[in-house]
Design an enzyme around this catalytic site. Structure first.
Site, PDB file in Angstrom:
ATOM      1  N   ASN A 197     -43.289  40.243 -87.865  1.00  0.00           N
ATOM      2  CA  ASN A 197     -42.840  41.599 -88.293  1.00  0.00           C
ATOM      3  C   ASN A 197     -42.853  41.411 -89.721  1.00  0.00           C
ATOM      4  O   ASN A 197     -42.654  40.736 -90.276  1.00  0.00           O
ATOM      5  CB  ASN A 197     -41.497  41.776 -87.507  1.00  0.00           C
ATOM      6  CG  ASN A 197     -41.710  42.272 -86.027  1.00  0.00           C
ATOM      7  OD1 ASN A 197     -42.797  42.589 -85.490  1.00  0.00           O
ATOM      8  ND2 ASN A 197     -40.503  42.186 -85.436  1.00  0.00           N
TER       9      ASN A 197
ATOM     10  N   ASN B 232     -40.024  33.586 -87.305  1.00  0.00           N
ATOM     11  CA  ASN B 232     -39.022  32.817 -87.790  1.00  0.00           C
ATOM     12  C   ASN B 232     -38.717  31.560 -86.931  1.00  0.00           C
ATOM     13  O   ASN B 232     -38.406  30.356 -87.508  1.00  0.00           O
ATOM     14  CB  ASN B 232     -37.545  33.727 -87.515  1.00  0.00           C
ATOM     15  CG  ASN B 232     -37.628  35.214 -88.097  1.00  0.00           C
ATOM     16  OD1 ASN B 232     -38.422  35.226 -89.192  1.00  0.00           O
ATOM     17  ND2 ASN B 232     -36.920  36.123 -87.732  1.00  0.00           N
TER      18      ASN B 232
ATOM     19  N   GLU C  68     -41.019  39.608 -77.631  1.00  0.00           N
ATOM     20  CA  GLU C  68     -41.190  40.710 -78.574  1.00  0.00           C
ATOM     21  C   GLU C  68     -42.888  40.854 -78.641  1.00  0.00           C
ATOM     22  O   GLU C  68     -43.269  41.521 -79.617  1.00  0.00           O
ATOM     23  CB  GLU C  68     -40.792  40.526 -80.053  1.00  0.00           C
ATOM     24  CG  GLU C  68     -39.391  40.619 -80.170  1.00  0.00           C
ATOM     25  CD  GLU C  68     -38.833  40.647 -81.798  1.00  0.00           C
ATOM     26  OE1 GLU C  68     -39.751  40.026 -82.461  1.00  0.00           O
ATOM     27  OE2 GLU C  68     -37.962  41.052 -82.040  1.00  0.00           O
TER      28      GLU C  68
ATOM     29  N   ASN D 118     -28.496  34.714 -75.431  1.00  0.00           N
ATOM     30  CA  ASN D 118     -27.121  35.150 -75.875  1.00  0.00           C
ATOM     31  C   ASN D 118     -26.482  35.759 -74.874  1.00  0.00           C
ATOM     32  O   ASN D 118     -26.783  36.001 -73.743  1.00  0.00           O
ATOM     33  CB  ASN D 118     -27.239  35.933 -77.160  1.00  0.00           C
ATOM     34  CG  ASN D 118     -27.992  37.331 -77.065  1.00  0.00           C
ATOM     35  OD1 ASN D 118     -28.006  37.714 -76.119  1.00  0.00           O
ATOM     36  ND2 ASN D 118     -28.420  38.028 -78.205  1.00  0.00           N
TER      37      ASN D 118
ATOM     38  N   THR E 231     -25.839  31.080 -76.479  1.00  0.00           N
ATOM     39  CA  THR E 231     -25.411  31.148 -77.695  1.00  0.00           C
ATOM     40  C   THR E 231     -24.230  32.518 -77.699  1.00  0.00           C
ATOM     41  O   THR E 231     -24.430  33.414 -77.259  1.00  0.00           O
ATOM     42  CB  THR E 231     -26.515  31.434 -79.056  1.00  0.00           C
ATOM     43  OG1 THR E 231     -27.040  32.747 -78.541  1.00  0.00           O
ATOM     44  CG2 THR E 231     -27.574  30.446 -78.880  1.00  0.00           C
TER      45      THR E 231
ATOM     46  N   GLY F 163     -19.636  29.826 -81.195  1.00  0.00           N
ATOM     47  CA  GLY F 163     -20.539  28.811 -80.992  1.00  0.00           C
ATOM     48  C   GLY F 163     -21.850  28.730 -79.922  1.00  0.00           C
ATOM     49  O   GLY F 163     -22.227  29.821 -79.810  1.00  0.00           O
TER      50      GLY F 163
ATOM     51  N   ASP G 224     -25.453  37.859 -94.175  1.00  0.00           N
ATOM     52  CA  ASP G 224     -26.464  38.540 -93.082  1.00  0.00           C
ATOM     53  C   ASP G 224     -26.763  37.553 -92.142  1.00  0.00           C
ATOM     54  O   ASP G 224     -26.961  36.410 -92.181  1.00  0.00           O
ATOM     55  CB  ASP G 224     -27.738  38.748 -94.140  1.00  0.00           C
ATOM     56  CG  ASP G 224     -28.726  39.519 -93.252  1.00  0.00           C
ATOM     57  OD1 ASP G 224     -28.660  39.785 -92.038  1.00  0.00           O
ATOM     58  OD2 ASP G 224     -29.707  39.916 -93.761  1.00  0.00           O
TER      59      ASP G 224
ATOM     60  N   ASP H  37     -32.827  32.594 -84.366  1.00  0.00           N
ATOM     61  CA  ASP H  37     -33.883  32.105 -84.276  1.00  0.00           C
ATOM     62  C   ASP H  37     -33.900  30.835 -85.152  1.00  0.00           C
ATOM     63  O   ASP H  37     -34.754  29.892 -84.805  1.00  0.00           O
ATOM     64  CB  ASP H  37     -34.542  32.962 -85.192  1.00  0.00           C
ATOM     65  CG  ASP H  37     -35.075  34.447 -84.715  1.00  0.00           C
ATOM     66  OD1 ASP H  37     -34.957  34.387 -83.295  1.00  0.00           O
ATOM     67  OD2 ASP H  37     -35.099  35.456 -85.339  1.00  0.00           O
TER      68      ASP H  37
ATOM     69  N   GLY I 151     -31.691  38.282 -95.423  1.00  0.00           N
ATOM     70  CA  GLY I 151     -33.045  38.243 -94.876  1.00  0.00           C
ATOM     71  C   GLY I 151     -33.135  37.209 -93.597  1.00  0.00           C
ATOM     72  O   GLY I 151     -32.155  36.645 -93.202  1.00  0.00           O
TER      73      GLY I 151
HETATM   74  O1  RIB Z   1     -34.208  37.699 -84.804  1.00  0.00           O
HETATM   75  C1  RIB Z   1     -34.429  38.656 -86.139  1.00  0.00           C
HETATM   76  C2  RIB Z   1     -35.606  39.317 -85.965  1.00  0.00           C
HETATM   77  O2  RIB Z   1     -35.473  40.316 -85.066  1.00  0.00           O
HETATM   78  C3  RIB Z   1     -36.106  39.861 -87.404  1.00  0.00           C
HETATM   79  O3  RIB Z   1     -36.620  39.353 -88.239  1.00  0.00           O
HETATM   80  C4  RIB Z   1     -36.752  41.285 -86.758  1.00  0.00           C
HETATM   81  O4  RIB Z   1     -37.947  41.162 -87.152  1.00  0.00           O
HETATM   82  C5  RIB Z   1     -36.601  41.220 -85.113  1.00  0.00           C
HETATM   83  O5  RIB Z   1     -37.680  40.633 -84.616  1.00  0.00           O
END
Ligand code: RIB
Length: 291
Positions: free
Chosen positions: A10, A42, A136, A179, A211, A216, A237, A243, A278
């Site tokens: 993404n 990620n 996704e 999660n 998670t 934890g 953030d 990920d 980010g």
């Molecule tokens: O887990 C975070 C990700 O979720 C972001 O990078 C976004 O693109 C979504 O896929």
């Protein structure tokens, strides 16, 4: 042994906001940045940073070639990333003053997977490889069926979770990484211990990793029930923390480490991730993690 990660890529549009926008409200953001993201990409980056050989499979649009180059620079094998007609998938991410996020995704090219793609990706899996999946991209149910036929070891992170996931053929999943939201959708339980118990009843052969964000993580399989607390850090953030955990946990698992150590690696890596902005860009390199 390598990881084949069939997952999303993404472009993340990240807005810093005082609070998440409310219905009917127009909200000014304090800051706007574009990052690379996607749960799939990620996780591939986290695996590569952790020193694991990872092949990322998926689709981008013509506007996403920079994302493929970025993965290549990091050491991810991108031979199975194809360019589709559709635009690259993207995410609109609000990050509030506590570092929490609210994310809308648009699938774009991530949702243009066809049967031939599934065959070629599965053909690239060799005995002993792991197939890592999130939710996704389209076709995850078909991918799971093909993986089962071929006896491929599947690690599944059903995020973002939908009602449809409950109808996926999940019995052959080796390891679930979920999660509480995903756990509740799959089991109808809210309490972490009950989620774990219900997952173990439904999928007795699978390993379950639950998670819990700042609380934890819990791990369960037929022999172990372990938990690990998160580290106390200044959160900037939280995007990409899950990920990062997955990449580092899985890397340690592949390297044959004890479960305790796998959880510790995941927790430490995600603690660094949340102190930075980010998603992909906040994932630490292995040498940054003190073990
Ligand atoms: O887990 C975070 C990700 O979720 C972001 O990078 C976004 O693109 C979504 O896929």
């Amino acid at each position: 042994m390598k990881v084949v990660n069939f997952g999303s890529i993404n472009i993340d549009h990240v807005y810093r906001v005082e609070h998440f926008v409310r219905p009917g409200e127009t909200l000014r953001s304090d800051d706007y940045k574009v990052f690379s993201g996607g749960k799939g990409a990620n996780q591939s980056i986290a695996l590569a940073h952790a020193g694991i050989q990872v092949v990322h499979a998926g689709k981008i649009g013509k506007d996403g070639v920079w994302l493929k180059h970025k993965l290549e620079r990091i050491g991810v094998d991108t031979d199975l990333i194809e360019t589709a007609e559709a635009p690259t998938g993207h995410a609109i991410i609000q990050v509030n003053k506590d570092g929490e996020n609210a994310i809308i995704i648009h699938g774009g090219a991530n949702e243009s997977i066809v049967d031939d793609d599934i065959q070629s990706v599965l053909d690239s899996c060799e005995v002993g490889d792991c197939l890592l999946l999130q939710n996704e991209i389209n076709g995850v149910d078909k991918i799971l069926i093909e993986a089962k036929k071929r006896g491929v070891r599947v690690i599944f992170n059903p995020a973002p979770v939908t009602e449809a996931v409950k109808r996926y053929p999940l019995d052959s999943v080796d390891t679930f990484i979920i999660n509480v939201v995903e756990g509740e959708m799959l089991t109808a339980e809210k309490e972490p211990k009950k989620i774990i118990a219900s997952m173990q009843t439904r999928y007795p052969m699978s390993k379950i990793v639950l998670t819990l964000g700042k609380e934890g993580v819990i791990y369960a399989d037929s022999e172990h029930l372990l938990s690990k607390k998160s580290l106390d850090v200044d959160v900037v953030d939280t995007t990409g923390a899950g990920d990062t955990f997955i990449g580092y946990f899985l890397a340690s698992l592949i390297n044959g480490e004890e479960i305790e150590k796998c959880l510790e690696m995941g927790v430490r890596a995600s603690a660094i991730c949340v102190t930075r902005r980010g998603a992909a860009d906040s994932i630490p390199k292995k040498e940054e993690i003190n073990m």
